[in-house]
Write a protein that holds these residues in place. Structure first.
Motif, mmCIF file in Angstrom:
data_model
loop_
_atom_site.group_PDB
_atom_site.id
_atom_site.type_symbol
_atom_site.label_atom_id
_atom_site.label_comp_id
_atom_site.label_asym_id
_atom_site.label_seq_id
_atom_site.Cartn_x
_atom_site.Cartn_y
_atom_site.Cartn_z
ATOM 1 N N LEU A 184 5.996 -8.777 7.438
ATOM 2 C CA LEU A 184 4.568 -8.955 7.104
ATOM 3 C C LEU A 184 3.704 -7.930 7.831
ATOM 4 O O LEU A 184 2.672 -7.494 7.330
ATOM 5 C CB LEU A 184 4.129 -10.389 7.427
ATOM 6 N N ASN A 185 4.164 -7.509 9.018
ATOM 7 C CA ASN A 185 3.406 -6.503 9.803
ATOM 8 C C ASN A 185 3.800 -5.065 9.474
ATOM 9 O O ASN A 185 3.290 -4.138 10.086
ATOM 10 C CB ASN A 185 3.674 -6.704 11.305
ATOM 11 N N SER A 186 4.740 -4.882 8.549
ATOM 12 C CA SER A 186 5.410 -3.577 8.416
ATOM 13 C C SER A 186 4.568 -2.462 7.814
ATOM 14 O O SER A 186 4.964 -1.306 7.847
ATOM 15 C CB SER A 186 6.658 -3.754 7.539
ATOM 16 N N GLY A 187 3.442 -2.808 7.206
ATOM 17 C CA GLY A 187 2.656 -1.771 6.514
ATOM 18 C C GLY A 187 2.982 -1.718 5.030
ATOM 19 O O GLY A 187 2.318 -1.001 4.271
ATOM 20 N N ALA A 188 4.005 -2.459 4.600
ATOM 21 C CA ALA A 188 4.303 -2.542 3.160
ATOM 22 C C ALA A 188 3.199 -3.361 2.494
ATOM 23 O O ALA A 188 2.517 -4.152 3.146
ATOM 24 C CB ALA A 188 5.657 -3.203 2.940
ATOM 25 N N LYS A 189 3.033 -3.165 1.190
ATOM 26 C CA LYS A 189 1.993 -3.926 0.465
ATOM 27 C C LYS A 189 2.452 -5.361 0.221
ATOM 28 O O LYS A 189 1.639 -6.276 0.168
ATOM 29 C CB LYS A 189 1.704 -3.267 -0.892
ATOM 30 N N VAL A 190 3.763 -5.514 0.022
ATOM 31 C CA VAL A 190 4.325 -6.833 -0.311
ATOM 32 C C VAL A 190 5.559 -7.054 0.533
ATOM 33 O O VAL A 190 6.293 -6.112 0.851
ATOM 34 C CB VAL A 190 4.705 -6.880 -1.823
ATOM 35 N N PHE A 191 5.786 -8.300 0.913
ATOM 36 C CA PHE A 191 7.072 -8.673 1.521
ATOM 37 C C PHE A 191 7.721 -9.712 0.619
ATOM 38 O O PHE A 191 7.136 -10.762 0.344
ATOM 39 C CB PHE A 191 6.856 -9.252 2.919
ATOM 40 N N MET A 192 8.941 -9.415 0.165
ATOM 41 C CA MET A 192 9.688 -10.410 -0.592
ATOM 42 C C MET A 192 10.630 -11.152 0.353
ATOM 43 O O MET A 192 11.590 -10.579 0.864
ATOM 44 C CB MET A 192 10.501 -9.780 -1.716
ATOM 45 N N VAL A 197 8.842 7.192 -8.936
ATOM 46 C CA VAL A 197 7.393 7.317 -9.176
ATOM 47 C C VAL A 197 7.128 8.262 -10.340
ATOM 48 O O VAL A 197 6.235 8.027 -11.156
ATOM 49 C CB VAL A 197 6.637 7.702 -7.881
ATOM 50 N N ASN A 198 7.927 9.312 -10.455
ATOM 51 C CA ASN A 198 7.734 10.238 -11.576
ATOM 52 C C ASN A 198 8.108 9.610 -12.901
ATOM 53 O O ASN A 198 7.541 9.933 -13.943
ATOM 54 C CB ASN A 198 8.543 11.522 -11.358
ATOM 55 N N ALA A 199 9.053 8.699 -12.874
ATOM 56 C CA ALA A 199 9.440 8.013 -14.121
ATOM 57 C C ALA A 199 8.348 7.046 -14.573
ATOM 58 O O ALA A 199 8.280 6.692 -15.746
ATOM 59 C CB ALA A 199 10.754 7.264 -13.918
ATOM 60 N N GLY A 200 7.506 6.604 -13.618
ATOM 61 C CA GLY A 200 6.413 5.705 -13.992
ATOM 62 C C GLY A 200 6.431 4.356 -13.298
ATOM 63 O O GLY A 200 5.606 3.490 -13.596
ATOM 64 N N HIS A 201 7.380 4.155 -12.377
ATOM 65 C CA HIS A 201 7.384 2.878 -11.645
ATOM 66 C C HIS A 201 6.081 2.736 -10.844
ATOM 67 O O HIS A 201 5.520 3.719 -10.356
ATOM 68 C CB HIS A 201 8.587 2.810 -10.688
ATOM 69 N N ASP A 202 5.649 1.493 -10.674
ATOM 70 C CA ASP A 202 4.396 1.208 -9.956
ATOM 71 C C ASP A 202 4.618 0.911 -8.484
ATOM 72 O O ASP A 202 3.670 0.758 -7.717
ATOM 73 C CB ASP A 202 3.699 0.009 -10.609
ATOM 74 N N GLY A 203 5.873 0.762 -8.113
ATOM 75 C CA GLY A 203 6.183 0.472 -6.723
ATOM 76 C C GLY A 203 7.689 0.426 -6.553
ATOM 77 O O GLY A 203 8.438 0.550 -7.530
ATOM 78 N N THR A 204 8.100 0.249 -5.305
ATOM 79 C CA THR A 204 9.529 0.305 -5.025
ATOM 80 C C THR A 204 9.896 -0.631 -3.887
ATOM 81 O O THR A 204 9.011 -1.223 -3.260
ATOM 82 C CB THR A 204 9.933 1.751 -4.682
ATOM 83 N N TRP A 205 11.190 -0.733 -3.606
ATOM 84 C CA TRP A 205 11.680 -1.603 -2.532
ATOM 85 C C TRP A 205 12.218 -0.792 -1.362
ATOM 86 O O TRP A 205 12.840 0.253 -1.571
ATOM 87 C CB TRP A 205 12.826 -2.463 -3.057
ATOM 88 N N ALA A 206 12.010 -1.330 -0.162
ATOM 89 C CA ALA A 206 12.655 -0.775 1.032
ATOM 90 C C ALA A 206 13.326 -1.923 1.777
ATOM 91 O O ALA A 206 12.764 -3.013 1.868
ATOM 92 C CB ALA A 206 11.613 -0.108 1.922
ATOM 93 N N ALA A 207 14.511 -1.643 2.313
ATOM 94 C CA ALA A 207 15.276 -2.697 2.992
ATOM 95 C C ALA A 207 14.950 -2.770 4.470
ATOM 96 O O ALA A 207 15.394 -3.685 5.157
ATOM 97 C CB ALA A 207 16.778 -2.447 2.817
ATOM 98 N N HIS A 208 14.192 -1.783 4.965
ATOM 99 C CA HIS A 208 14.015 -1.670 6.416
ATOM 100 C C HIS A 208 12.637 -1.069 6.699
ATOM 101 O O HIS A 208 12.214 -0.139 5.995
ATOM 102 C CB HIS A 208 15.130 -0.752 6.948
ATOM 103 N N PRO A 209 11.934 -1.564 7.748
ATOM 104 C CA PRO A 209 10.586 -1.031 8.019
ATOM 105 C C PRO A 209 10.593 0.472 8.267
ATOM 106 O O PRO A 209 9.610 1.156 7.948
ATOM 107 C CB PRO A 209 10.154 -1.773 9.292
#
Ligand SMILES: CC(=O)SCCNC(=O)CCNC(=O)[C@H](O)C(C)(C)COP(=O)(O)OP(=O)(O)OC[C@H]1O[C@@H](n2cnc3c(N)ncnc32)[C@H](O)[C@@H]1OP(=O)(O)O
Ligand SMILES: O=CC(=O)O
Ligand SMILES: [Mg+2]
Length: 583
Positions: free
Chosen positions: A123-131, A393-405
């Motif tokens: 939640l503190n990581s700076g990501a927009k969303v935490f799943m 992002v070039n393909a048109g995705h609106d966001g992505t996932w990261a497994a680690h801060p």
């Protein structure tokens, strides 16, 4: 000693203290009692879960029967494809409800299990969303599930904190945090610690029901700007499963007295049959949708599972099945086109990349995490992450996932460079060109070679992952990569497929066929290697031998098990009083 007290759940007496959950009629709790868990397992919350179970159990059973029916048809040579009966949905002009402002910008999302410290860090990581994950990243033991619920409740009301005694370090939430999405388990997983009318509860209804009941009000105030809660929905195979979720959401909204369309969910397209149902899934959830996500790891697993009886569709080495394979590229492009046409986010997936490393001749794909003790390797890994994100992002995705801060700044930079201040690319990257993607494009055989090292890696990683899962960890770092249930599934089903069809290992010039004898030798040698790598003491105390037995059985079974975790689940169930479980 165990006692049964009318409508009081099973109770255990460890020191003559009789503790029991107060449960509604027809419900039994067979998991350990704790005062903390009792704050989650309140009678009213359990009543809500029981109501959901009673209302939807027949539809869930029917949906699971339909999965079996579809499997039978694929096993008889059929192929998944677009359904002519729902052409009107695919061709119709309709859109999903507008995206809630709170989650308009989702350019980088972090994922992780519902573990206390990780929730705060995420939640503190700076990501927009935490799943927050009850699924691929979590071993669903009673302890993990219930403490996960406690953690989420505290996270939503803002009171969550953690003290790491060993490091004398305290954790609490920053003022600015990521928006929380929760991923319940898939439809197929039971929760055998909770019996409703004598039957195990459906795992995802327990995860959803308890979290929703305790958090919807605080979430809407603190996180959702009047909307929410938000969810990720995994492993669906057909829109009829999405329709059940839609009804569950409506039922929950009614119970809470909140507006229809408050709850929002992103569906993971991570099974092969579901790629042909993307419009239909969005249509069923059109009042509750915030997009689709490319769950690429389970998708690869599902490709093997769907084609388990098709010897002409064998996978190359796991590391070769990247997003640039034609069937993967087509899947991600069609997902973007579908989402943007319907006005919602098209989310990318967990990092994977292509490099020339293994045997110096083949590209490699992996779920990447930072490499702490080797700056050069870390930089090389980050470079691969950047390439993967740039492609997305070039393909048109609106966001992505990261497994680690540690990966967030790199991912953020790539998305910022392309998107600037726009929260998403829904209007700007329509990808009309992807309208021509055909069934053949989506099913095209992945290209590449098979190697003995591929078989070894599957075995080494599969066994170590399962050993971790059996001891409570559902996501682990192995050989500098993130492994979770989805990546481990690929290792398992690939071994099974290669053994079943006795494939030739054509990538290392040896021309050896994968036989039971060869696999037996590989298992012995890899177990010896694991023992050397983790050390004798950890090896002896861990669950490596049990994991090896389970993994080997699944790889050599005449019929492919539907899920690795269904069999393994029997080994983590601890009923109170203690006793073995069999599903
Ligand atoms: C296919 C799919 O479904 S992908 C989605 C499901 N999979 C996941 O969500 C995996 C998420 N990632 C993880 O679980 C972890 O990153 C792991 C297990 C792979 C590695 O974790 P660790 O070994 O703890 O990594 P590491 O030691 O580098 O961690 C450094 C710090 O980052 C934190 N951290 C690492 N990953 C995460 C995460 N995903 N979320 C929040 N914090 C994290 C650790 O808690 C640790 O914090 P600390 O310094 O305060 O103690
Ligand atoms: O859940 C995500 C995946 O890739 O699988
Ligand atoms: Mg998945």
């Amino acid at each position: 000693m165990m006692v049964r007290l009318g409508n009081i759940g099973y109770a255990t007496s460890m020191s003559n203290n009789i503790n029991a959950y107060d449960v509604p009629e027809g419900l039994e709790i067979r998991g350990r009692y704790s005062e903390e868990f009792a704050k989650i397992l309140t009678k009213d919350a359990l009543q809500f879960v029981a109501d959901l179970q009673r209302e939807f159990r027949n539809r869930i059973k029917y949906a699971m029967e339909c999965r079996k029916e579809a499997k039978r048809s694929y096993n008889e040579g059929g192929l998944p494809g677009f359904d002519p009966a729902t052409r009107y949905i695919r061709e119709g002009e309709w859109t999903c409800a507008p995206v809630p402002p709170a989650v308009a910008d989702r350019r980088v999302e972090i994922t992780g299990p519902v573990e206390r410290k990780m929730i705060i860090n995420a939640l503190n990581s700076g990501a927009k969303v935490f799943m927050a994950d009850f699924e691929d990243a979590l071993s669903p033991s009673w302890e993990n599930l219930m403490s996960g619920q406690v953690n989420l409740k505290d996270a939503v009301d803002g009171s969550i904190s953690f003290h790491d005694k060993a490091r004398n370090r305290s954790y609490k939430l920053n003022d600015q945090t990521a928006k929380l999405f929760v991923r319940p388990r898939g439809w197929h997983l039971p929760e055998t610690h909770i019996l409703i009318d004598g039957e195990p509860a459906t795992g995802c209804l327990v995860d959803f029901g308890l979290y929703f009941f305790h958090s919807y009000a605080a979430f809407r105030q603190n996180q959702g700007e009047g909307f929410g809660p938000f969810f990720y929905l995994p492993k669906m195979e057909h829109s009829r499963e999405a329709k059940i979720w839609n009804c569950v959401f409506e039922r929950a909204e009614k119970m809470a007295g909140i507006e229809r369309g408050s709850i929002r969910a992103t569906v993971l397209i991570e099974t092969l049959p579901a790629v042909f149902q993307m419009d239909e899934i969005l249509y069923e959830l059109r009042n509750h949708s915030v997009g689709l996500n490319c769950g690429r790891w389970d998708y690869i697993f599902s490709y093997v599972k769907t084609f388990q009886a098709h010897p002409d569709r064998l996978l190359p080495d796991r590391v070769l099945v990247g997003m640039t394979q034609h069937f993967m590229k087509s899947y991600s492009e069609l997902l973007i086109r579908t989402c943007h046409r319907r006005g919602v986010h098209a989310m990318g997936g967990m990092v994977c990349f292509g490099i020339t490393k293994l045997l110096n001749l083949i590209p490699k794909q992996a779920a990447q995490i930072p490499i702490r003790d080797d700056p050069a390797a870390n930089e090389a890994a980050l470079d691969l992450v950047r390439k993967d994100k740039l492609r997305e992002v070039n393909a048109g995705h609106d966001g992505t996932w990261a497994a680690h801060p540690g990966l967030i700044p790199a991912c953020m930079k790539i998305f910022n460079n392309k998107m600037g201040n726009s929260p998403h690319q829904i209007q700007t990257m329509k990808r009309e060109d992807a309208a021509n993607i055909t069934e053949e494009d989506l099913l095209q055989r992945p290209r590449g070679v098979r190697t003995l090292e591929g078989l070894r890696l599957n075995t080494r990683v599969g066994i170590q992952y399962l050993a971790a899962w059996l001891t409570g960890s559902g996501s682990v770092p192995l050989y500098n990569l993130m492994e979770d249930a989805a990546t481990a599934e690929i290792s398992r089903v690939q071994n099974w497929q290669w053994l079943k069809y006795q494939v030739e290992l054509d990538g290392d010039g040896l021309g050896v066929k994968v036989s039971r004898e060869l696999f037996g030798r590989v298992v012995d040698e890899e177990m010896a290697r694991i023992e050397r790598e983790v050390g004798k003491d950890k090896f002896r105390k861990g669950m490596y031998k049990e994991a090896c037995k389970m993994f080997t059985r699944q790889c050599t079974a005449p019929a492919l098990d539907d899920f690795l975790t269904l069999d393994a689940y029997n080994h983590i169930v601890i009923h109170h009083p203690k006793g073995p479980s069999k599903l």
